[in-house]
Write a protein that holds these residues in place. Structure first.
Motif, mmCIF file in Angstrom:
data_model
loop_
_atom_site.group_PDB
_atom_site.id
_atom_site.type_symbol
_atom_site.label_atom_id
_atom_site.label_comp_id
_atom_site.label_asym_id
_atom_site.label_seq_id
_atom_site.Cartn_x
_atom_site.Cartn_y
_atom_site.Cartn_z
ATOM 1 N N MET A 1 0.850 -1.169 0.000
ATOM 2 C CA MET A 1 0.000 0.000 0.000
ATOM 3 C C MET A 1 0.898 1.235 0.000
ATOM 4 O O MET A 1 1.809 1.343 0.802
ATOM 5 N N GLN A 2 0.632 2.130 -0.914
ATOM 6 C CA GLN A 2 1.422 3.357 -0.986
ATOM 7 C C GLN A 2 0.831 4.473 -0.137
ATOM 8 O O GLN A 2 1.561 5.252 0.461
ATOM 9 N N ALA B 1 2.600 -9.687 4.233
ATOM 10 C CA ALA B 1 3.940 -9.570 4.793
ATOM 11 C C ALA B 1 4.075 -8.297 5.623
ATOM 12 O O ALA B 1 4.699 -8.296 6.690
ATOM 13 N N GLY B 2 3.480 -7.210 5.144
ATOM 14 C CA GLY B 2 3.507 -5.957 5.907
ATOM 15 C C GLY B 2 2.763 -6.078 7.233
ATOM 16 O O GLY B 2 3.249 -5.600 8.267
ATOM 17 N N ALA C 1 2.371 -8.837 8.903
ATOM 18 C CA ALA C 1 3.190 -9.710 9.749
ATOM 19 C C ALA C 1 4.342 -8.929 10.381
ATOM 20 O O ALA C 1 4.636 -9.109 11.575
ATOM 21 N N ARG C 2 4.992 -8.070 9.600
ATOM 22 C CA ARG C 2 6.072 -7.237 10.161
ATOM 23 C C ARG C 2 5.556 -6.327 11.269
ATOM 24 O O ARG C 2 6.183 -6.191 12.321
ATOM 25 N N GLN C 3 4.404 -5.696 11.034
ATOM 26 C CA GLN C 3 3.840 -4.803 12.059
ATOM 27 C C GLN C 3 3.469 -5.583 13.318
ATOM 28 O O GLN C 3 3.725 -5.125 14.431
ATOM 29 N N ALA C 4 2.883 -6.758 13.154
ATOM 30 C CA ALA C 4 2.481 -7.568 14.315
ATOM 31 C C ALA C 4 3.717 -8.005 15.107
ATOM 32 O O ALA C 4 3.713 -7.989 16.337
ATOM 33 N N ALA C 5 4.780 -8.386 14.416
ATOM 34 C CA ALA C 5 6.009 -8.814 15.101
ATOM 35 C C ALA C 5 6.634 -7.650 15.865
ATOM 36 O O ALA C 5 7.185 -7.836 16.954
#
Length: 108
Positions: A1-2, A98-99, A101-105
């Motif tokens: 998302m941009q 993937a984005g 997942a990165r934020q959740a981690a």
């Protein structure tokens, strides 16, 4: 998302709208159609003979959370859109997942 711009104020609710810009696509206004906190967030947009519904589904699994992203297309041009851009849409969903997942981690 941009880019994501809310088009209304206040808490997110059914009927809320946002303008979303994704890579390789023109921006579109999406309207929230379903909202169950911590379970289901769905929104819809229409353009060029196609209605698209994006769903973000959450489920508790093995001490964590599984997120499922779904993009449904319907309307006269849905088949053509899927044939021409299905790969691009799947790649976009993978990047979005993937984005998330990165934020959740990063949070927990």
């Amino acid at each position: 998302m941009q880019r994501l711009d809310r088009l209304d104020a206040g808490e997110l609710r059914v009927g809320s709208t946002a303008r979303l810009k994704q890579p390789g696509q023109s921006s579109a206004v999406w309207t929230v159609t379903r909202l169950e906190p911590e379970r289901d967030f769905s929104w819809r947009t229409s353009r060029a003979g196609v209605r698209m519904t994006g769903r973000h589904l959450l489920a508790a699994v093995d001490g964590g959370t599984r997120m499922t992203l779904v993009l449904e297309t319907e309307g006269p041009a849905a088949g053509l859109l899927s044939a021409l851009f299905g790969g691009l849409m799947r790649a976009s969903l993978r990047r979005e997942a993937a984005g998330f997942a990165r934020q959740a981690a990063a949070v927990g």
